[in-house]
Design an enzyme around this catalytic site. Structure first.
Site, short mmCIF file in Angstrom:
data_model
loop_
_atom_site.label_atom_id
_atom_site.label_comp_id
_atom_site.label_asym_id
_atom_site.label_seq_id
_atom_site.Cartn_x
_atom_site.Cartn_y
_atom_site.Cartn_z
N VAL A 209 0.85 -1.21 0.00
CA VAL A 209 0.00 0.00 0.00
C VAL A 209 0.88 1.25 0.00
O VAL A 209 1.83 1.35 0.77
CB VAL A 209 -0.95 0.07 1.22
CG1 VAL A 209 -2.11 -0.88 1.06
CG2 VAL A 209 -0.25 -0.20 2.54
N HIS A 210 0.56 2.17 -0.88
CA HIS A 210 1.31 3.43 -0.89
C HIS A 210 0.52 4.60 -1.48
O HIS A 210 1.00 5.73 -1.48
CB HIS A 210 2.62 3.28 -1.65
CG HIS A 210 2.43 3.19 -3.14
ND1 HIS A 210 2.04 2.04 -3.77
CD2 HIS A 210 2.55 4.13 -4.10
CE1 HIS A 210 1.94 2.26 -5.06
NE2 HIS A 210 2.24 3.52 -5.30
N ARG A 211 -0.69 4.34 -2.02
CA ARG A 211 -1.45 5.44 -2.64
C ARG A 211 -1.75 6.52 -1.62
O ARG A 211 -2.18 6.22 -0.50
CB ARG A 211 -2.81 4.95 -3.14
CG ARG A 211 -2.75 4.04 -4.29
CD ARG A 211 -2.80 4.73 -5.63
NE ARG A 211 -2.17 3.83 -6.57
CZ ARG A 211 -1.20 4.14 -7.42
NH1 ARG A 211 -0.77 5.37 -7.50
NH2 ARG A 211 -0.67 3.25 -8.20
N ARG A 244 6.93 5.95 1.48
CA ARG A 244 5.83 6.87 1.81
C ARG A 244 4.99 6.32 2.96
O ARG A 244 4.65 7.03 3.90
CB ARG A 244 4.94 7.05 0.57
CG ARG A 244 3.62 7.77 0.84
CD ARG A 244 2.68 7.61 -0.34
NE ARG A 244 3.05 8.48 -1.46
CZ ARG A 244 2.78 9.79 -1.51
NH1 ARG A 244 2.17 10.38 -0.52
NH2 ARG A 244 3.14 10.49 -2.55
N ASP A 286 -2.78 -1.57 -3.61
CA ASP A 286 -3.35 -0.40 -4.29
C ASP A 286 -2.44 0.01 -5.46
O ASP A 286 -2.56 1.10 -6.00
CB ASP A 286 -3.58 0.75 -3.31
CG ASP A 286 -2.31 1.20 -2.59
OD1 ASP A 286 -1.21 0.78 -2.98
OD2 ASP A 286 -2.44 2.00 -1.63
#
Ligand code: UD1
Length: 366
Positions: A209-211, A244, A286
């Site tokens: 996940v990084h969005r 992130r 994501d």
């Protein structure tokens, strides 16, 4: 031909590799410019090594910053290089900030822009990538698409048909390259083999996940990680963490109380990550590219987004959109365990031959 490839972020490198290799067998000249958008060795160098990409001829070293800052720095650094190199064309990949910045500099200098992975649309303008995709396509000379739906998007936007070529998905060329490398040189994927041995084939859930929509908003991040904690009560979850996401976690969440089955690990190289995908029970992500890789690997993918620019993976692949409906996701994971999940079919032109089709198009066009 004199070709300049411009790349900058992790998802660009596996798209560059097959084309660079294919062009190396021709008499065309090529050079690589790395913008430096991604700079950690696990986000960049390892991909060059594993995918046998020759080191960049130029490194712009732009690093992190706001979108404007990053885009502007790339543009400023790129202009004198393009002026000196005078390439026949510039090739840009995917949808990251480096893609749009490079396309914009080139078109202003009347240098033809070739966009690999053109035509994808999520129609979600809160995504920086959607803005990058749309604008890059508008100013590109040649639009090379991964699937027919992308051609239709471009035609609908008024782009003339003679600029658009469906060449297939170049990521899949790299996927096949990786599968072969893992088989031939298993020591190169040692980390993943150790994890697979420890947890068992098809016995762990792999996630990324990084969005911004999932991790930059504190409430969304907390809901997401509460869900992970819940899933990890009964399942092993492996999460190679994007820088992130790590930053946001450190600021907002105490992960020390998480179940022991929840394994947050450093970002993995390409071979290790492909190997983990292939042997996972299912994947929660994501990312864009992972929706495609899982589809070809025949592994169930649950996408933690409300939309996708890759609808073919829903239609023909193994992908299901979940958004943030975690209740539904619990049910879906249960179904996978019972052997009830989409198996996926062959997607036209996702066959490992995309780089060679691209070279054909380039030779015909320029
Ligand atoms: C970028 C792409 C996204 C892609 C993703 C894959 C854009 C708009 N987004 O998002 O489409 O899916 O890459 O990784 O181009 N950072 C590091 N080390 C690095 C790189 C980044 O610590 O090597 C940190 C930065 O300091 C920044 C954060 O990670 O705070 C985000 O990096 P950035 O390149 O801006 O965007 P991504 O979220 O990686």
């Amino acid at each position: 031909l004199k070709i300049l490839h411009i790349v900058g972020a992790r998802p660009n490198f596996m798209k560059l590799a097959p084309l660079q290799r294919e062009l190396a067998h021709t008499t065309h000249q090529q050079k690589i410019i790395h913008t430096g958008q991604h700079y950690d060795s696990q986000m960049s160098d390892i991909f060059f090594e594993e995918l046998q990409i020759t080191p960049p001829d130029y490194h712009l070293g732009v690093g992190s910053g706001s979108h404007t800052e990053q885009t502007a720095k790339i543009m400023l650094a790129l202009e004198p290089i393009l002026r000196a190199e005078k390439p026949t064309c510039v090739i840009v990949y995917g949808d990251v900030n480096s893609t749009l910045a490079a396309a914009l500099v080139s078109v202003k200098m009347q240098i033809p822009v070739v966009h690999v992975e053109a035509g994808l649309r999520s129609r979600d303008f809160t995504m920086p990538e959607e803005i990058n995709r749309l604008l890059t396509d508008q100013i590109s000379t040649l639009l090379l698409t991964p699937s027919q739906d992308a051609n239709e998007n471009l035609l609908r936007e008024g782009i003339s048909a003679d600029k658009i070529h469906c060449v297939g998905n170049i990521m899949i060329d790299s996927l096949f390259f990786a599968l072969q490398a893992i088989q031939q040189f298993p020591q190169k994927a040692q980390k993943s083999f150790e994890l697979i041995k420890k947890f068992g084939e098809k016995k762990y859930i792999l996630s990324t996940v990084h969005r911004p929509s999932n991790v930059d908003d504190k409430e969304s991040l907390q809901r997401l990680f509460a869900f992970f904690a819940e899933v990890a009560r009964e399942n092993v979850v492996i999460l190679p963490i994007h820088p992130r996401t790590r930053k946001q976690l450190e600021l907002n969440i105490d992960i020390s109380a998480f179940p022991a089955n929840f394994h947050i690990i450093e970002p993995l190289g390409y071979l290790d990550f492909i190997n983990l995908q292939k042997n996972a029970l299912c994947v929660l992500t994501d990312s864009g590219g992972i929706q495609e890789e899982t589809s070809v690997l025949g592994v169930a993918c649950f996408t933690l987004r409300k939309n996708t620019e890759r609808p073919i993976t829903l239609e023909l692949g193994t992908n299901t959109l979940i958004g943030d409906n975690y209740e539904l996701l619990f049910q879906k994971i249960q179904q996978v365990k019972e052997g009830k999940s989409k198996k996926g079919e062959n997607i036209p032109f996702w066959d490992g031959q995309t780089a060679s089709r691209i070279v054909n198009v380039l030779e015909r066009y320029f």
